[in-house]
Design a protein around this motif. Structure first.
Motif, PDB file in Angstrom:
ATOM      1  N   UNK A  87      -0.915  -8.083   5.455  1.00 43.18           N
ATOM      2  CA  UNK A  87       0.529  -8.158   5.689  1.00 43.18           C
ATOM      3  C   UNK A  87       1.295  -7.623   4.482  1.00 43.18           C
ATOM      4  N   UNK A  88       0.963  -8.091   3.290  1.00 46.94           N
ATOM      5  CA  UNK A  88       1.696  -7.687   2.095  1.00 46.94           C
ATOM      6  C   UNK A  88       1.411  -6.230   1.724  1.00 46.94           C
ATOM      7  N   UNK A  89       0.197  -5.798   1.930  1.00 50.40           N
ATOM      8  CA  UNK A  89      -0.134  -4.400   1.625  1.00 50.40           C
ATOM      9  C   UNK A  89       0.591  -3.446   2.570  1.00 50.40           C
ATOM     10  N   UNK A  90       0.653  -3.831   3.855  1.00 50.29           N
ATOM     11  CA  UNK A  90       1.370  -2.995   4.815  1.00 50.29           C
ATOM     12  C   UNK A  90       2.865  -2.953   4.495  1.00 50.29           C
ATOM     13  N   UNK A  91       3.411  -4.096   4.100  1.00 52.62           N
ATOM     14  CA  UNK A  91       4.826  -4.137   3.724  1.00 52.62           C
ATOM     15  C   UNK A  91       5.089  -3.232   2.524  1.00 52.62           C
ATOM     16  N   UNK A  92       4.175  -3.235   1.573  1.00 48.21           N
ATOM     17  CA  UNK A  92       4.323  -2.362   0.399  1.00 48.21           C
ATOM     18  C   UNK A  92       4.306  -0.896   0.816  1.00 48.21           C
ATOM     19  N   UNK A  93       3.402  -0.552   1.734  1.00 44.50           N
ATOM     20  CA  UNK A  93       3.336   0.827   2.202  1.00 44.50           C
ATOM     21  C   UNK A  93       4.596   1.261   2.931  1.00 44.50           C
ATOM     22  N   UNK A  94       5.138   0.380   3.767  1.00 40.69           N
ATOM     23  CA  UNK A  94       6.378   0.698   4.475  1.00 40.69           C
ATOM     24  C   UNK A  94       7.542   0.870   3.497  1.00 40.69           C
ATOM     25  N   UNK A  95       7.574   0.041   2.451  1.00 41.07           N
ATOM     26  CA  UNK A  95       8.637   0.169   1.452  1.00 41.07           C
ATOM     27  C   UNK A  95       8.539   1.503   0.729  1.00 41.07           C
ATOM     28  N   UNK A  96       7.321   1.972   0.462  1.00 37.17           N
ATOM     29  CA  UNK A  96       7.146   3.266  -0.199  1.00 37.17           C
ATOM     30  C   UNK A  96       7.643   4.418   0.681  1.00 37.17           C
ATOM     31  N   UNK A  97       7.638   4.192   1.984  1.00 36.38           N
ATOM     32  CA  UNK A  97       8.109   5.227   2.906  1.00 36.38           C
ATOM     33  C   UNK A  97       9.602   5.135   3.186  1.00 36.38           C
ATOM     34  N   UNK A  98      10.281   4.219   2.494  1.00 37.17           N
ATOM     35  CA  UNK A  98      11.727   4.128   2.621  1.00 37.17           C
ATOM     36  C   UNK A  98      12.242   3.055   3.543  1.00 37.17           C
ATOM     37  N   UNK A  99      11.367   2.268   4.140  1.00 40.43           N
ATOM     38  CA  UNK A  99      11.789   1.175   5.007  1.00 40.43           C
ATOM     39  C   UNK A  99      12.141  -0.067   4.182  1.00 40.43           C
ATOM     40  N   UNK A 100      12.805  -1.017   4.840  1.00 35.65           N
ATOM     41  CA  UNK A 100      13.081  -2.316   4.220  1.00 35.65           C
ATOM     42  C   UNK A 100      12.319  -3.375   4.997  1.00 35.65           C
ATOM     43  N   UNK A 101      11.082  -3.657   4.607  1.00 37.71           N
ATOM     44  CA  UNK A 101      10.267  -4.601   5.369  1.00 37.71           C
ATOM     45  C   UNK A 101      10.586  -6.055   5.026  1.00 37.71           C
ATOM     46  N   UNK A 102      10.684  -6.885   6.062  1.00 32.49           N
ATOM     47  CA  UNK A 102      10.792  -8.338   5.926  1.00 32.49           C
ATOM     48  C   UNK A 102       9.460  -8.908   6.399  1.00 32.49           C
ATOM     49  N   UNK A 103       8.687  -9.461   5.478  1.00 30.33           N
ATOM     50  CA  UNK A 103       7.367 -10.004   5.789  1.00 30.33           C
ATOM     51  C   UNK A 103       7.440 -11.522   5.809  1.00 30.33           C
ATOM     52  N   UNK A 104       7.011 -12.142   6.913  1.00 30.77           N
ATOM     53  CA  UNK A 104       7.106 -13.596   7.030  1.00 30.77           C
ATOM     54  C   UNK A 104       5.733 -14.227   7.233  1.00 30.77           C
ATOM     55  N   UNK A 105       5.579 -15.387   6.634  1.00 30.39           N
ATOM     56  CA  UNK A 105       4.398 -16.219   6.839  1.00 30.39           C
ATOM     57  C   UNK A 105       4.759 -17.608   6.313  1.00 30.39           C
ATOM     58  N   UNK A 106       3.773 -18.474   6.155  1.00 30.28           N
ATOM     59  CA  UNK A 106       4.025 -19.753   5.502  1.00 30.28           C
ATOM     60  C   UNK A 106       3.957 -19.564   3.993  1.00 30.28           C
ATOM     61  N   UNK A 107       4.766 -20.308   3.271  1.00 29.02           N
ATOM     62  CA  UNK A 107       4.849 -20.157   1.819  1.00 29.02           C
ATOM     63  C   UNK A 107       3.507 -20.390   1.144  1.00 29.02           C
ATOM     64  N   UNK A 108       2.730 -21.305   1.666  1.00 31.38           N
ATOM     65  CA  UNK A 108       1.444 -21.603   1.038  1.00 31.38           C
ATOM     66  C   UNK A 108       0.493 -20.414   1.146  1.00 31.38           C
ATOM     67  N   UNK A 109       0.563 -19.666   2.232  1.00 28.94           N
ATOM     68  CA  UNK A 109      -0.326 -18.520   2.401  1.00 28.94           C
ATOM     69  C   UNK A 109       0.134 -17.333   1.549  1.00 28.94           C
TER      70      UNK A 109
END
Length: 361
Positions: A87-109
């Protein structure tokens, strides 16, 4: 009664009271108005105006209110499965391509399982990823597996990462808009479902990096963030009946911290306490205490000693609502504080607020 989580469930008998799961228990006090899924609705509305916003989750869309976004923007929603690192790696990749990703999960994870991926792929690179996590701190009674008691401590140490802890539905809505405008990585704690509305009476406006004085008082100062601001306001109202004036300073941005506002409020008040629902980072200290100690005239006589312990569901539910205990706690310490000559004596915060975190070690 189920003796094991693997035991079969049974239907409730007629007249038997059905209990609410600790995973979805409401944090709203009785009689307080609520708004449903403020994060999800705000993000969905913003996405109509900003085509670069995308949503990702680790199989928890329904439980982080991202399902509202997914229903309105199915082509911009990504279900990553139970794989927070992905999830976090994909969000990083989308941000590098100019998107604004909102990644959600539980805080503990996010804080434990995906720590290295967030630090190396997002924070170190200062990418425009918004990490929005439900069940922060002790907002669930499901025990250690879901209690993110270290989330703020962990994320505070990451470079470039802004940390937001909103109080109520209004705070969440405004904070979501603010972090969407902000260019950089953000971690935001999330209250989901039916979220209370308590700041609408104070003409409140959220601003990244700024604290807000919600209530003035000359005797005691509560410095709080997140849902604990609701509890601080409740305690202040209860103490008002005993002619104890309690100021409440809401600090929705944990990093960067508004130290100027904290120090200014501490100088005006007779004593201070910080209600929390997370583990105290770095030698059991909190950011507000760090800020006070930067001014020698406001340094406490001794460091605060409390840290939270893991709570069972019944303990967490009872403690979150035990206002009477919290309201009684400050009185003896306030009397001692008034008897001292120093106008800037700081009362140990574990004795001022919350049985939820008042277990000294």
């Amino acid at each position: 009664m189920r003796l094991s989580k693997f035991a079969p469930r049974h239907a409730a008998n007629a007249g038997e009271r059905k209990t609410t799961s600790a995973m979805i228990a409401s944090i709203a006090p009785d009689g307080v108005p609520t708004r449903n899924a403020p994060f999800g609705h705000t993000l969905a509305r913003l996405a109509h105006q900003r085509p670069g916003i995308v949503g990702l989750t680790a199989d928890l869309a329904k439980y982080t209110d991202l399902h509202v976004f997914a229903q309105e923007h199915p082509d911009r929603f990504y279900q990553m499965g139970m794989a927070e690192q992905v999830l976090m790696s994909a969000a990083a990749g989308l941000a590098r391509e100019g998107f604004t990703p909102f990644a959600t999960t539980y805080a503990v994870f996010a804080s434990r399982r995906a720590y290295d991926f967030i630090c190396m792929a997002i924070a170190e690179e200062k990418l425009n990823v918004k990490i929005v996590c439900a069940l922060p701190g002790l907002t669930t009674g499901y025990g250690p597996s879901h209690q993110a008691t270290e989330d703020i401590a962990i994320f505070r140490g990451m470079p470039n990462l802004t940390i937001i802890d909103p109080c109520d539905a209004l705070d969440i809505e405004q904070a979501t808009e603010a972090i969407a405008d902000y260019n950089g990585p953000v971690y935001m704690r999330l209250s989901r479902g039916k979220v209370p509305v308590v700041l609408d009476e104070d003409d409140y406006t959220f601003e990244i990096g700024k604290a807000r004085m919600l209530r003035e008082g000359a005797d005691v100062l509560f410095i709080s963030s997140g849902l604990m601001t609701m509890r601080a306001l409740e305690a202040a109202k209860a103490l008002e009946a005993d002619r104890i004036g309690c100021a409440v300073l809401h600090v929705p941005t944990i990093k960067p911290l508004d130290t100027e506002a904290i120090l200014a409020a501490a100088r005006r008040s007779g004593g201070g306490g910080e209600p929390h629902h997370h583990w105290w980072p770095w030698r059991r200290r909190c950011r507000a205490a760090d800020a006070r100690e930067s001014d020698p005239s406001l340094s406490p006589d001794r460091p605060a000693r409390r840290v939270p312990r893991r709570w069972r569901a019944a303990d967490a539910s009872r403690s979150l609502r035990d206002l009477n205990f919290r309201a009684r706690a400050p009185r003896p310490h306030l009397e001692r504080m008034r008897s001292k000559s120093s106008p800037h004596t700081t009362v140990e915060s574990s004795t001022l607020t919350l049985p939820l975190l008042s277990n000294p070690v």
